[in-house]
Design an enzyme around this catalytic site. Structure first.
Site, PDB file in Angstrom:
ATOM      1  N   ILE A 147      13.049  -5.819   1.678  1.00 40.80           N
ATOM      2  CA  ILE A 147      12.151  -6.963   1.476  1.00 40.80           C
ATOM      3  C   ILE A 147      12.071  -7.314  -0.010  1.00 40.80           C
ATOM      4  CG2 ILE A 147       9.803  -7.852   1.815  1.00 40.80           C
ATOM      5  CD1 ILE A 147       9.532  -5.823   4.156  1.00 40.80           C
TER       6      ILE A 147
ATOM      7  N   THR B 248      16.243   5.005  -4.458  1.00 40.59           N
ATOM      8  CA  THR B 248      16.369   6.045  -3.440  1.00 40.59           C
ATOM      9  C   THR B 248      17.525   5.631  -2.536  1.00 40.59           C
ATOM     10  OG1 THR B 248      14.957   4.930  -1.822  1.00 40.59           O
ATOM     11  CG2 THR B 248      13.846   6.356  -3.444  1.00 40.59           C
TER      12      THR B 248
ATOM     13  N   LEU C 205       6.061  -3.364  -3.831  1.00 46.58           N
ATOM     14  CA  LEU C 205       6.709  -3.093  -2.546  1.00 46.58           C
ATOM     15  C   LEU C 205       7.313  -1.698  -2.459  1.00 46.58           C
ATOM     16  CD1 LEU C 205       7.942  -6.349  -3.360  1.00 46.58           C
ATOM     17  CD2 LEU C 205       7.952  -6.192  -0.879  1.00 46.58           C
TER      18      LEU C 205
ATOM     19  N   SER D  82       9.664   3.942   3.619  1.00 50.67           N
ATOM     20  CA  SER D  82       9.291   2.939   4.618  1.00 50.67           C
ATOM     21  C   SER D  82       9.707   3.267   6.053  1.00 50.67           C
ATOM     22  CB  SER D  82       9.905   1.589   4.216  1.00 50.67           C
ATOM     23  OG  SER D  82      11.318   1.633   4.347  1.00 50.67           O
TER      24      SER D  82
ATOM     25  N   THR E 289       1.599  -3.013   5.612  1.00 49.69           N
ATOM     26  CA  THR E 289       2.154  -3.136   6.958  1.00 49.69           C
ATOM     27  C   THR E 289       1.054  -3.250   8.012  1.00 49.69           C
ATOM     28  OG1 THR E 289       3.310  -1.844   8.650  1.00 49.69           O
ATOM     29  CG2 THR E 289       2.303  -0.589   6.905  1.00 49.69           C
TER      30      THR E 289
ATOM     31  N   GLU F 171       1.134  -1.558  10.563  1.00 49.23           N
ATOM     32  CA  GLU F 171       1.068  -0.250  11.235  1.00 49.23           C
ATOM     33  C   GLU F 171      -0.204   0.509  10.871  1.00 49.23           C
ATOM     34  OE1 GLU F 171       4.812   1.833  11.488  1.00 49.23           O
ATOM     35  OE2 GLU F 171       5.929  -0.031  11.253  1.00 49.23           O
TER      36      GLU F 171
ATOM     37  N   TYR G 250       3.852   7.804   7.900  1.00 46.82           N
ATOM     38  CA  TYR G 250       4.128   6.571   7.158  1.00 46.82           C
ATOM     39  C   TYR G 250       2.894   5.666   7.144  1.00 46.82           C
ATOM     40  CZ  TYR G 250       5.634   1.702   6.481  1.00 46.82           C
ATOM     41  OH  TYR G 250       5.726   0.406   6.054  1.00 46.82           O
TER      42      TYR G 250
ATOM     43  N   SER H   6       0.010   6.977   5.139  1.00 50.24           N
ATOM     44  CA  SER H   6       0.166   6.859   3.681  1.00 50.24           C
ATOM     45  C   SER H   6      -0.048   5.413   3.229  1.00 50.24           C
ATOM     46  CB  SER H   6       1.539   7.380   3.234  1.00 50.24           C
ATOM     47  OG  SER H   6       2.577   6.538   3.707  1.00 50.24           O
TER      48      SER H   6
ATOM     49  N   LEU I 247      15.752  -0.427  13.458  1.00 52.93           N
ATOM     50  CA  LEU I 247      16.318  -0.774  14.766  1.00 52.93           C
ATOM     51  C   LEU I 247      17.437  -1.836  14.723  1.00 52.93           C
ATOM     52  CD1 LEU I 247      16.010  -0.356  17.907  1.00 52.93           C
ATOM     53  CD2 LEU I 247      14.621  -2.413  17.847  1.00 52.93           C
TER      54      LEU I 247
ATOM     55  N   HIS J 244       4.602   7.702  19.023  1.00 51.33           N
ATOM     56  CA  HIS J 244       5.173   6.348  19.008  1.00 51.33           C
ATOM     57  C   HIS J 244       4.132   5.285  19.372  1.00 51.33           C
ATOM     58  CE1 HIS J 244       9.074   3.967  20.220  1.00 51.33           C
ATOM     59  NE2 HIS J 244       8.356   3.356  19.309  1.00 51.33           N
TER      60      HIS J 244
END
Ligand code: NAD
Ligand code: TYD
Length: 349
Positions: A12, A36, A81, A85, A130, A132, A155, A158, A195, A289
């Site tokens: 992104i 990374t 950003l 991730s 995010t 999430e 993830y 954090s 994915l 999940h």
């Protein structure tokens, strides 16, 4: 105007850097990235020679380095950003996520607070987060900006923690922050562990497509270029301290999305219809999940007028085309040879 973009060599971030350089030629962009496995300077090849762009290799977990950067440069804004991730990696090694996503964010907040010395006029600290953090939905409802945080993976825990720190610096020190929480992105330059690019690459190579569980989990997909545009609008026009959800009203079960992807790939590769979907292999579900993510982005649409520019069908078609046309990028990323690029381009600097 001088903006520090962190994580600009990632998926992104590279779109954000490109978008800002092209939209605001008078704006200077410094891209700070530690490169990374997910950071790849080849993502920025088309803009790296622009005079208003500069790359700095550095780690946001290194507080001394970050403080020094802020004291030697004069940044008007930060678009943050840089992060670990990938949910699956966070399950394997949560500590790396705490270090970069939490500690790294706090280091940047401290450095901005010190450098701006309480004079926040014209300054902005934009934290990219995010959906999430909100946890998992059942079959009904959508995440709004008021949805309580309920992260489940290391993830998302954090990222949730980093969001709380960003808000705490607004409440406590008046640091001029904005936050956005976006749904799943897709598009060019995404590392093929996520994915869509993973499955495009596997279909191309005739390798199995590992679908977690029954493939019934739902994600709300947004084209990365539309995310970059939303970040632009929020960076320039949001009220300080505000949070915006970003999403495309575009929910897909994983298996439906995979079937759609396979159909496009069959067509583009000249295979018989139904050929690629035979590669689907159901595997053990991801631990913890999340069942469903769905974003209500009406606040962003209502207040700042942002809407996605293309449909998912168009975006997915374009994305598949990009990966097929950029096989070399895919090959370099999957073989790891892209890591040599830094040495070739920036060796000695
Ligand atoms: P990415 O993994 O592709 O890129 C992350 C970048 O950060 C890489 O270039 C990496 O080198 C850099 N980085 C990692 N650790 C660093 C460190 N310690 N110091 C400096 N740089 C470091 O990630 P992405 O998908 O582009 O996500 C970017 C941001 O957007 C993240 O904060 C992520 O949480 C958020 N986000 C992602 C999505 C998505 O679908 N990918 C959706 C919503 C929000
Ligand atoms: P991913 O791209 O890792 O994003 P996130 O976990 O942040 O939503 O995964 C998207 C969805 O696809 C998620 O429900 C997990 C699933 N998935 C698979 O079924 N197989 C895979 O190999 C991967 C990487 C993901």
């Amino acid at each position: 105007m001088h903006i520090l973009v962190t994580g600009g060599a990632g998926f992104i971030g590279s779109h954000v850097v490109r978008h800002f350089l092209k939209s605001y030629p008078a704006c200077r962009i410094t891209n700070l990235d530690s490169l990374t496995y997910a950071g790849n300077l080849a993502n920025l090849r088309d803009i790296e020679t622009l005079p208003n762009y500069r790359f700095v290799k550095g780690d946001i977990t290194d507080s001394g380095f970050i403080e020094n950067l802020f004291s030697t440069e004069s940044f008007d804004g930060v678009i943050h950003l840089a992060a670990e991730s990938h949910v699956d990696r966070s399950i394997a090694d949560p500590t790396a996520f705490v270090k970069t996503n939490v500690l790294g964010t706090v280091n940047l907040l401290n450095a901005a607070k010190t450098a701006w010395k309480g004079n926040f006029e014209g300054k902005r600290f934009y934290h990219v987060s995010t959906d999430e953090v909100y946890g998992s939905l059942g079959t009904e409802g959508m995440f709004t900006e008021q949805t309580p945080y309920d992260p489940h993976s290391p993830y998302s825990a954090s990222k949730a923690s980093s969001d709380h720190f960003v808000r705490a610096y607004f409440d406590t020190y008046g640091l001029p922050v904005v936050i956005s929480n976006c749904s799943n992105n897709y598009g060019a330059f995404q590392f093929p562990e996520k994915l869509i690019p993973l499955f495009i690459n596997n279909i191309r190579l005739g390798k199995p497509l590992p679908v977690y569980g029954k493939g019934e989990n739902v994600r709300d997909w947004l084209w990365v270029v539309d995310h970059a545009q939303a970040i632009d609008v929020i960076y320039h026009r949001a009220k300080t301290g505000e949070t915006y959800n970003i999403g495309g009203h575009n929910e897909w079960t994983n298996i439906d999305l995979i079937r759609q992807l396979c159909a496009i790939m069959d067509r583009k590769l000249g295979r018989e219809p139904g050929e690629s979907v035979k590669l689907v292999t159901y595997v053990t579900d991801r631990a913890g999940h999340d069942l469903r993510y769905a974003i209500n982005s009406s606040k962003l649409q209502r207040e700042l007028g942002w809407v996605p520019s293309i449909t998912f069908e168009q975006g997915l078609e374009e994305t598949v085309e990009w990966y097929l046309e950029n096989e070399e990028w895919l090959r370099n990323v999957t073989s790891g040879s892209y890591t040599r690029y830094y040495e070739e381009m920036y060796g000695g600097r």
